[in-house]
Write a protein that holds these residues in place. Structure first.
Motif, PDB file in Angstrom:
ATOM      1  N   GLN A  44       0.773  -1.290  -0.039  1.00 24.80           N
ATOM      2  CA  GLN A  44      -0.119  -0.001  -0.143  1.00 24.80           C
ATOM      3  C   GLN A  44       0.946   1.272   0.277  1.00 24.80           C
ATOM      4  OE1 GLN A  44      -3.749  -0.221  -0.030  1.00 24.80           O
ATOM      5  NE2 GLN A  44      -3.125   1.877  -0.981  1.00 24.80           N
ATOM      6  N   LYS A  45       1.896   1.117   0.534  1.00 22.62           N
ATOM      7  CA  LYS A  45       2.787   2.283   0.734  1.00 22.62           C
ATOM      8  C   LYS A  45       3.279   2.646  -0.758  1.00 22.62           C
ATOM      9  CE  LYS A  45       7.292   4.105   2.961  1.00 22.62           C
ATOM     10  NZ  LYS A  45       8.281   3.663   3.833  1.00 22.62           N
ATOM     11  N   ALA A  46       3.772   1.445  -1.449  1.00 22.92           N
ATOM     12  CA  ALA A  46       4.209   1.635  -2.762  1.00 22.92           C
ATOM     13  C   ALA A  46       3.184   2.269  -3.664  1.00 22.92           C
ATOM     14  CB  ALA A  46       4.663   0.381  -3.187  1.00 22.92           C
ATOM     15  N   ILE A  47       1.782   1.772  -3.530  1.00 25.27           N
ATOM     16  CA  ILE A  47       0.607   2.462  -4.285  1.00 25.27           C
ATOM     17  C   ILE A  47       0.625   3.719  -3.914  1.00 25.27           C
ATOM     18  CG2 ILE A  47      -1.741   2.194  -4.606  1.00 25.27           C
ATOM     19  CD1 ILE A  47      -1.559  -0.973  -4.191  1.00 25.27           C
ATOM     20  N   ASP A  48       0.521   4.373  -2.764  1.00 19.16           N
ATOM     21  CA  ASP A  48       0.377   5.489  -2.596  1.00 19.16           C
ATOM     22  C   ASP A  48       1.443   6.327  -3.087  1.00 19.16           C
ATOM     23  OD1 ASP A  48      -1.910   4.687  -1.069  1.00 19.16           O
ATOM     24  OD2 ASP A  48      -0.934   4.726   0.887  1.00 19.16           O
ATOM     25  N   CYS A  50       3.497   5.840  -5.753  1.00 14.09           N
ATOM     26  CA  CYS A  50       3.273   5.721  -6.969  1.00 14.09           C
ATOM     27  C   CYS A  50       2.278   6.836  -7.600  1.00 14.09           C
ATOM     28  CB  CYS A  50       3.172   4.523  -7.708  1.00 14.09           C
ATOM     29  SG  CYS A  50       2.946   4.447  -9.388  1.00 14.09           S
ATOM     30  N   HIS A  51       1.152   6.756  -6.846  1.00  8.89           N
ATOM     31  CA  HIS A  51      -0.016   7.492  -7.002  1.00  8.89           C
ATOM     32  C   HIS A  51       0.358   9.067  -7.021  1.00  8.89           C
ATOM     33  CE1 HIS A  51      -4.254   9.140  -7.463  1.00  8.89           C
ATOM     34  NE2 HIS A  51      -4.043   9.531  -6.252  1.00  8.89           N
ATOM     35  N   GLY A  52       0.775   9.202  -5.697  1.00  8.40           N
ATOM     36  CA  GLY A  52       1.331  10.515  -5.304  1.00  8.40           C
ATOM     37  C   GLY A  52       2.412  11.410  -6.482  1.00  8.40           C
ATOM     38  N   ASN A  53       3.054  10.482  -7.192  1.00  6.60           N
ATOM     39  CA  ASN A  53       4.064  11.148  -8.004  1.00  6.60           C
ATOM     40  C   ASN A  53       3.357  11.201  -9.302  1.00  6.60           C
ATOM     41  OD1 ASN A  53       5.825  11.288  -5.904  1.00  6.60           O
ATOM     42  ND2 ASN A  53       6.880   9.605  -6.444  1.00  6.60           N
ATOM     43  N   GLY A  54       2.055  10.872  -9.508  1.00  8.83           N
ATOM     44  CA  GLY A  54       1.441  10.952 -10.943  1.00  8.83           C
ATOM     45  C   GLY A  54       1.309   9.704 -11.606  1.00  8.83           C
ATOM     46  N   GLY A  55       1.898   8.589 -10.919  1.00  7.71           N
ATOM     47  CA  GLY A  55       1.365   7.237 -11.692  1.00  7.71           C
ATOM     48  C   GLY A  55       2.759   6.664 -12.017  1.00  7.71           C
ATOM     49  N   GLY A  56       2.634   5.259 -12.515  1.00  6.39           N
ATOM     50  CA  GLY A  56       3.716   4.514 -13.321  1.00  6.39           C
ATOM     51  C   GLY A  56       3.338   3.144 -12.960  1.00  6.39           C
ATOM     52  N   GLN A  57       4.493   2.378 -13.106  1.00  3.45           N
ATOM     53  CA  GLN A  57       4.089   0.696 -12.714  1.00  3.45           C
ATOM     54  C   GLN A  57       4.587   0.471 -11.327  1.00  3.45           C
ATOM     55  OE1 GLN A  57       6.722  -2.338 -14.678  1.00  3.45           O
ATOM     56  NE2 GLN A  57       5.172  -2.278 -16.238  1.00  3.45           N
ATOM     57  N   LEU A  58       3.524  -0.376 -10.846  1.00  2.33           N
ATOM     58  CA  LEU A  58       4.084  -1.198  -9.503  1.00  2.33           C
ATOM     59  C   LEU A  58       4.150  -2.392 -10.016  1.00  2.33           C
ATOM     60  CD1 LEU A  58       3.344  -0.061  -6.311  1.00  2.33           C
ATOM     61  CD2 LEU A  58       1.703  -1.945  -6.663  1.00  2.33           C
ATOM     62  N   LEU A  59       5.367  -2.796  -9.609  1.00  2.00           N
ATOM     63  CA  LEU A  59       5.962  -3.921  -9.966  1.00  2.00           C
ATOM     64  C   LEU A  59       6.056  -5.053  -8.816  1.00  2.00           C
ATOM     65  CD1 LEU A  59       7.685  -5.559 -12.436  1.00  2.00           C
ATOM     66  CD2 LEU A  59       9.830  -4.705 -11.082  1.00  2.00           C
ATOM     67  N   PHE A  60       5.530  -6.328  -9.222  1.00  2.00           N
ATOM     68  CA  PHE A  60       5.544  -7.286  -8.276  1.00  2.00           C
ATOM     69  C   PHE A  60       6.675  -8.236  -8.853  1.00  2.00           C
ATOM     70  CE2 PHE A  60       1.625  -5.885  -7.387  1.00  2.00           C
ATOM     71  CZ  PHE A  60       1.372  -5.965  -6.026  1.00  2.00           C
ATOM     72  N   PRO A  61       7.914  -8.472  -8.413  1.00  2.00           N
ATOM     73  CA  PRO A  61       9.019  -9.152  -9.504  1.00  2.00           C
ATOM     74  C   PRO A  61       8.845 -10.612  -9.366  1.00  2.00           C
ATOM     75  CG  PRO A  61       9.601  -8.364  -7.242  1.00  2.00           C
ATOM     76  CD  PRO A  61       8.322  -7.752  -7.186  1.00  2.00           C
ATOM     77  N   ALA A  62       9.571 -11.272 -10.284  1.00  2.00           N
ATOM     78  CA  ALA A  62       9.340 -12.679 -10.761  1.00  2.00           C
ATOM     79  C   ALA A  62       9.887 -13.567  -9.579  1.00  2.00           C
ATOM     80  CB  ALA A  62      10.400 -12.859 -11.887  1.00  2.00           C
ATOM     81  N   THR A  65       6.255 -14.400  -3.899  1.00  2.00           N
ATOM     82  CA  THR A  65       4.717 -14.576  -3.482  1.00  2.00           C
ATOM     83  C   THR A  65       4.598 -13.595  -2.371  1.00  2.00           C
ATOM     84  OG1 THR A  65       4.702 -16.968  -4.135  1.00  2.00           O
ATOM     85  CG2 THR A  65       2.947 -16.195  -2.554  1.00  2.00           C
ATOM     86  N   PHE A  66       3.661 -12.545  -2.727  1.00  2.00           N
ATOM     87  CA  PHE A  66       3.347 -11.333  -1.835  1.00  2.00           C
ATOM     88  C   PHE A  66       2.306 -12.014  -0.877  1.00  2.00           C
ATOM     89  CE2 PHE A  66       6.009 -10.133  -4.940  1.00  2.00           C
ATOM     90  CZ  PHE A  66       7.187  -9.487  -4.223  1.00  2.00           C
ATOM     91  N   LEU A  67       2.200 -12.293   0.392  1.00  2.00           N
ATOM     92  CA  LEU A  67       0.883 -12.545   1.139  1.00  2.00           C
ATOM     93  C   LEU A  67       0.467 -11.206   1.352  1.00  2.00           C
ATOM     94  CD1 LEU A  67      -0.712 -14.644   2.610  1.00  2.00           C
ATOM     95  CD2 LEU A  67       0.547 -14.333   4.616  1.00  2.00           C
ATOM     96  N   SER A  68      -0.893 -10.848   1.340  1.00  2.00           N
ATOM     97  CA  SER A  68      -1.553  -9.628   1.491  1.00  2.00           C
ATOM     98  C   SER A  68      -2.810  -9.800   2.186  1.00  2.00           C
ATOM     99  CB  SER A  68      -1.203  -8.873   0.318  1.00  2.00           C
ATOM    100  OG  SER A  68      -1.836  -7.572   0.441  1.00  2.00           O
ATOM    101  N   GLY A  69      -3.213  -8.836   3.011  1.00  3.84           N
ATOM    102  CA  GLY A  69      -4.480  -8.434   3.580  1.00  3.84           C
ATOM    103  C   GLY A  69      -5.034  -7.475   2.407  1.00  3.84           C
ATOM    104  N   PRO A  70      -6.267  -6.802   2.761  1.00  2.43           N
ATOM    105  CA  PRO A  70      -6.671  -5.754   1.972  1.00  2.43           C
ATOM    106  C   PRO A  70      -5.814  -4.593   1.212  1.00  2.43           C
ATOM    107  CG  PRO A  70      -8.175  -6.304   3.646  1.00  2.43           C
ATOM    108  CD  PRO A  70      -6.784  -6.870   4.010  1.00  2.43           C
ATOM    109  N   LEU A  71      -6.114  -4.160   0.059  1.00  2.85           N
ATOM    110  CA  LEU A  71      -5.345  -3.076  -0.610  1.00  2.85           C
ATOM    111  C   LEU A  71      -6.247  -2.502  -1.484  1.00  2.85           C
ATOM    112  CD1 LEU A  71      -2.452  -5.524  -2.176  1.00  2.85           C
ATOM    113  CD2 LEU A  71      -2.163  -4.068  -0.167  1.00  2.85           C
ATOM    114  N   GLU A  72      -5.866  -1.115  -1.349  1.00  3.44           N
ATOM    115  CA  GLU A  72      -6.710  -0.293  -2.209  1.00  3.44           C
ATOM    116  C   GLU A  72      -6.026   0.120  -3.453  1.00  3.44           C
ATOM    117  OE1 GLU A  72      -9.201   4.021  -2.236  1.00  3.44           O
ATOM    118  OE2 GLU A  72      -8.087   3.479  -0.366  1.00  3.44           O
ATOM    119  N   LEU A  73      -6.349  -0.199  -4.710  1.00  4.43           N
ATOM    120  CA  LEU A  73      -5.819   0.336  -5.958  1.00  4.43           C
ATOM    121  C   LEU A  73      -6.153   1.632  -6.254  1.00  4.43           C
ATOM    122  CD1 LEU A  73      -6.489  -2.638  -8.060  1.00  4.43           C
ATOM    123  CD2 LEU A  73      -4.477  -2.346  -6.373  1.00  4.43           C
ATOM    124  N   LYS A  74      -5.410   2.612  -6.782  1.00  4.14           N
ATOM    125  CA  LYS A  74      -5.582   3.887  -7.335  1.00  4.14           C
ATOM    126  C   LYS A  74      -5.114   4.280  -8.710  1.00  4.14           C
ATOM    127  CE  LYS A  74      -4.917   5.316  -2.254  1.00  4.14           C
ATOM    128  NZ  LYS A  74      -4.072   6.409  -1.316  1.00  4.14           N
TER     129      LYS A  74
END
Length: 438
Positions: A44-48, A50-62, A65-74
């Motif tokens: 979520q920190k990475a999403i926020d 990226c969004h705050g800087n005007g956008g881009g690509q959020l990368l999940f590297p090869a 496996t990223f275990l995660s609870g709820p996430l808000e996309l922007k």
């Protein structure tokens, strides 16, 4: 050597900016990618950022496996999954407390969601995994038992992706799998393209819809492979989202679907209008029903074309509605509620409702190997009218009991009659190859 690598990294960053935005690797924000640590806060920190800087690509590297609870996309972000990467739903039910249906908390919670976002892309050849079996009870021969809930009005199972009021959405190439409830839910969205994805749910998980198009417009779904325990693709207008208006201008093409319920369905929730819809070049395998229009509320369904479709239907299990009807066109009032104050299916305060018209529906070049015949019916003859069959071939094989399934409906839920390729209970203007039939 270290200096050379630093220069190369700088050049890569420059290239990414030149191509329209920076790359934000979630591991640079503290995500572990070990499949054990909950990485939601870091992602979520990475999403926020990226969004705050005007956008881009959020990368999940090869390979991570990223275990995660709820996430808000922007907005203005491409959520990109490299090969063999995965985002996995945390199985801890206590962390899911945002309802997928506002005040109605009895039909699942949110996991990955967005509100009024613009220009969202989900891409790559990695996976989004709903970890569905972790939220189920024991496995039976035909299904998983749903867990006993301490509070029946609260179901903690997370929906996989839910987008509210989003504009310009593109989901491509990824694998989305193992949903515990609905998988991709578009609510009041506009201008959506879903293409070349593999949506692979466990066939024994109930309520495991594939793609639900709800009060949304200008939606294109193409070249997808969908396996789902419930409906593969479903168009509807849920009452909770009345503010978003109609569901219309929908195109589905070149998809292969396997379902234990109804592979292509319109309804049953429909309190508004569903119109101008095309399904073309699709293959349907297995399950209790093939193509279904199941109108159970006051909304209408009109101007729908199903063309060049192959359907193979066999009766799977009574856990799901349907008696192996390959084609099903109906409008019946929903069963009366037993709740004192009604329920979420009816207008507020009501315990019963009405059903709207289903009209101008065309089936063209549809070939069915089925265990039952097509069924057309409404509570009065005027509710279902102007239904056209052109070059529709229904071949009865491995016949079921002589019964058609009208559920959910007010009164008797079954029609007991001899199975035949086409049975019309009550409708007006049904045409087969240009000839009107009674």
């Amino acid at each position: 050597m270290k200096r050379v690598l630093t220069i190369l990294a700088s050049l890569c960053a420059l290239v990414s900016c030149t191509n329209g935005g920076s790359i934000y690797n979630v591991m640079d924000f503290g995500a572990k990618g070990d499949g054990v640590t909950d990485d939601a806060a870091a992602i979520q920190k990475a999403i926020d950022k990226c969004h705050g800087n005007g956008g881009g690509q959020l990368l999940f590297p090869a390979g991570k496996t990223f275990l995660s609870g709820p996430l808000e996309l922007k907005s203005n972000i491409d959520y990109h999954f490299q090969p063999n990467s995965a985002l996995l739903a945390n199985p801890d039910e206590s962390i899911y407390n945002m309802s997928a249906f506002f005040d109605n908390r009895g039909e699942g919670m949110l996991w990955i969601y967005a509100n009024d976002a613009q220009n969202i892309s989900i891409s790559g050849t990695g996976a989004i995994d709903g970890n569905g079996v972790a939220f189920m009870g024991p496995e039976l021969e035909d299904s998983y038992v749903l867990k006993d809930l301490a509070d029946p009005s609260f179901d903690p199972r997370p929906h996989v992706i839910t987008l509210f009021g989003c504009n310009k959405v593109n989901i491509t190439d990824v694998t989305i799998r193992n949903g515990a409830y609905w998988t991709v839910h578009l609510v009041g969205c506009y201008d959506v393209a879903i293409s070349n994805i593999s949506l692979l749910n466990k066939l024994k998980i109930r309520n495991g819809d594939g793609i639900d198009v709800d009060h949304s417009r200008k939606v294109r779904i193409s070249n997808c492979f969908i396996e789902s325990g419930d409906d593969c693709i479903c168009l509807k207008n849920r009452r909770e989202y009345e503010k978003y208006g109609v569901c219309e201008d929908i195109v589905v093409s070149n998809c292969v679907m396997t379902s234990r319920s109804c592979a292509i369905k319109i309804g049953s929730e429909n309190m508004d209008s569903i119109a101008d819809v095309l399904f073309n070049n699709c293959i349907i395998r297995a399950g209790n029903r093939g193509i279904g229009i199941q109108n159970r509320d006051e909304g209408t369904v009109r101007n729908v074309v199903f063309s060049n479709v192959c359907v193979a239907r066999l009766l799977f299990s009574d856990v799901w509605w349907g008696k192996a009807e390959p084609i099903y066109v109906t409008s019946y009032p929903r069963a009366t509620s037993n709740h004192k104050d009604g329920n979420w299916r009816f207008p507020k305060g009501a315990t019963e409702g009405s059903c709207g018209e289903v009209c101008d529906i065309r089936f063209i070049n549809v070939f069915c190997d089925a265990a039952n015949g097509a069924f057309i019916g409404g509570d009065t003859p005027d509710k279902v009218h102007d239904i056209y069959f052109n070059n529709v071939d229904i071949r009865l094989k491995e016949k079921t009991a002589d019964v058609y399934d009208k559920r959910p409906c007010k009164g008797e839920g079954f029609v007991f009659t001899k199975s035949q390729p086409l049975y019309v209970e009550s409708a007006t203007n049904v045409f087969v190859d240009g000839k009107k039939i009674r």
